[in-house]
Design a protein around this motif. Structure first.
Motif, PDB file in Angstrom:
ATOM      1  N   CYS A 136     -27.976  37.232   1.279  1.00 55.91           N
ATOM      2  CA  CYS A 136     -26.926  37.414   2.297  1.00 55.91           C
ATOM      3  C   CYS A 136     -27.530  37.517   3.694  1.00 55.91           C
ATOM      4  O   CYS A 136     -26.942  37.052   4.687  1.00 55.91           O
ATOM      5  N   ALA A 139     -29.083  33.677   4.494  1.00 54.89           N
ATOM      6  CA  ALA A 139     -28.244  32.474   4.455  1.00 54.89           C
ATOM      7  C   ALA A 139     -27.868  31.988   5.846  1.00 54.89           C
ATOM      8  O   ALA A 139     -27.580  32.802   6.742  1.00 54.89           O
ATOM      9  N   HIS A 144     -21.828  31.772   5.544  1.00 59.10           N
ATOM     10  CA  HIS A 144     -21.282  33.133   5.509  1.00 59.10           C
ATOM     11  C   HIS A 144     -19.814  33.140   5.082  1.00 59.10           C
ATOM     12  O   HIS A 144     -19.312  34.172   4.618  1.00 59.10           O
ATOM     13  N   PHE A 178     -26.019  32.779  -2.768  1.00 62.93           N
ATOM     14  CA  PHE A 178     -26.875  33.608  -1.925  1.00 62.93           C
ATOM     15  C   PHE A 178     -28.150  34.007  -2.658  1.00 62.93           C
ATOM     16  O   PHE A 178     -29.198  34.178  -2.025  1.00 62.93           O
TER      17      PHE A 178
END
Length: 353
Positions: A136, A139, A144, A178
């Protein structure tokens, strides 16, 4: 199926820079997932809304894609249900009424609002959790958008009292994206991390899939043997276990008389409602003596967890039942669920297998 269709739909989702993006394909797959299980709409709400905002030809998207796809899938669902129910039924609406408006799912248990955050999501991610968190942070910004379905889905389900791990399985494909970003950036540790993920998933999967709680499936092969018996029409199997412990006719392909303890939700609205399974377990011996007051009503076979044997031993002995098989179930017995399943046959003049 809901999760698998989500994976397929995700591969066609039109994200900037993607060559596979196809509005028709992804919306058709999403619609099919919703028809199969209406909750599939939840993770897709933020993504479809984002797609709509980014789409330059919004009218074309609605008129030439969304409406045709919606009409075909809902129409097909209505026709299929009309054929099988014999009347017009909108199953998706009934699903909403039962699970959300009436909230009858709480009959099967309830959890605190934070359960999905503190237990649900961490458990289904398992060893992938640190890689998900790491991914997370790494990325690219354009990805997102795929965090929104995860957060949104967990938040929506957190408002319902009845919670289960399987309800949030459809967010796993988003989470795995992710995890992939995390593994890609580990470089020197990539093989080590991949091996760790393989072993930490494979070993538990093999144990839980092949050993743990296998008895409720294995016992069905014993029951199925009655289908080949000449006394099939007179056989009667009663499963004295927590309701829905075993499969039913999906594993017994003959018109064998079978019964299991019922646990339907409280559709009557009575405050003192107790289902049959709970009534039975409150006093098994008294329930059996009351239910089978006449020997002609007795089942030919009883299926039960070994933890129940001692409590109803007098009934089994008095009514002429003998144990014919014991099936392993779990190394971790708990409450009403024992380590083994016992199969009892009533001794009569009939020669049951």
């Amino acid at each position: 199926m809901e999760t698998i269709l989500t994976i397929f739909a995700l591969s066609y989702y039109p994200i900037k820079g993607s060559k596979m993006g196809n509005s028709w394909k992804y919306l058709a797959l999403v619609a099919l997932a919703i028809v199969i299980r209406p909750t599939a709409v939840i993770p897709w709400i933020p993504l479809v809304f984002s797609h709509f905002l980014q789409e330059q030809r919004k009218a074309d998207l609605i008129l030439h894609t969304c409406i045709p796809v919606g009409l075909v899938t809902v129409g097909t669902s209505l026709i299929i249900d009309r054929v099988f129910f014999g009347e017009w039924v909108l199953v998706q609406l009934n699903f909403l009424k039962f699970n959300v408006l009436q909230n009858l799912g709480t009959f099967y248990g309830s959890h605190p609002w934070h359960w999905y955050f503190t237990q649900g999501l961490p458990v289904i991610l398992g060893p992938h959790l640190p890689f998900f968190i790491h991914g997370c942070a790494l990325a690219p910004r354009r990805y997102h958008i795929f965090l929104l379905p995860v957060i949104w889905t967990v938040l929506v389900y957190s408002t319902l009292s009845h919670k289960e791990f399987r309800f949030i399985y459809p967010v796993l494909p988003f989470c795995m994206m992710f995890c992939g970003f995390s593994l890609k950036h580990l470089k020197a540790w990539k093989k080590t991390a991949s091996s760790f993920l393989l072993l930490s998933n494979l070993v538990p999967a093999l144990y839980t899939g092949l050993v743990h709680q296998r008895g409720t499936l294995d016992v069905m092969s014993h029951i199925q043997q009655l289908c080949n018996s000449s006394q099939q029409s007179q056989a009667f199997v009663f499963i004295l276990m927590p309701c829905h412990s075993t499969p039913f006719y999906s594993h017994v392909h003959c018109p064998l008389k079978m019964r299991f303890l019922q646990c339907p939700p409280n559709l009557t609205g009575h405050e003192s409602y107790i289902d049959e399974a709970d009534v039975f377990y409150s006093n098994p011996l008294a329930w059996l003596n009351k239910e089978f007051y006449n020997d002609t009503l007795l089942p030919s076979h009883l299926i039960l967890f070994n933890v129940l044997e001692q409590e109803i031993s007098s009934f089994l002995a008095l009514r002429g039942y003998e144990k014919t098989a014991t099936v392993f179930h779990t190394h971790v017995p708990q409450g009403r669920v024992g380590s083994h399943i016992s199969i009892y046959r009533r001794k009569t003049e009939m020669n049951y297998p």
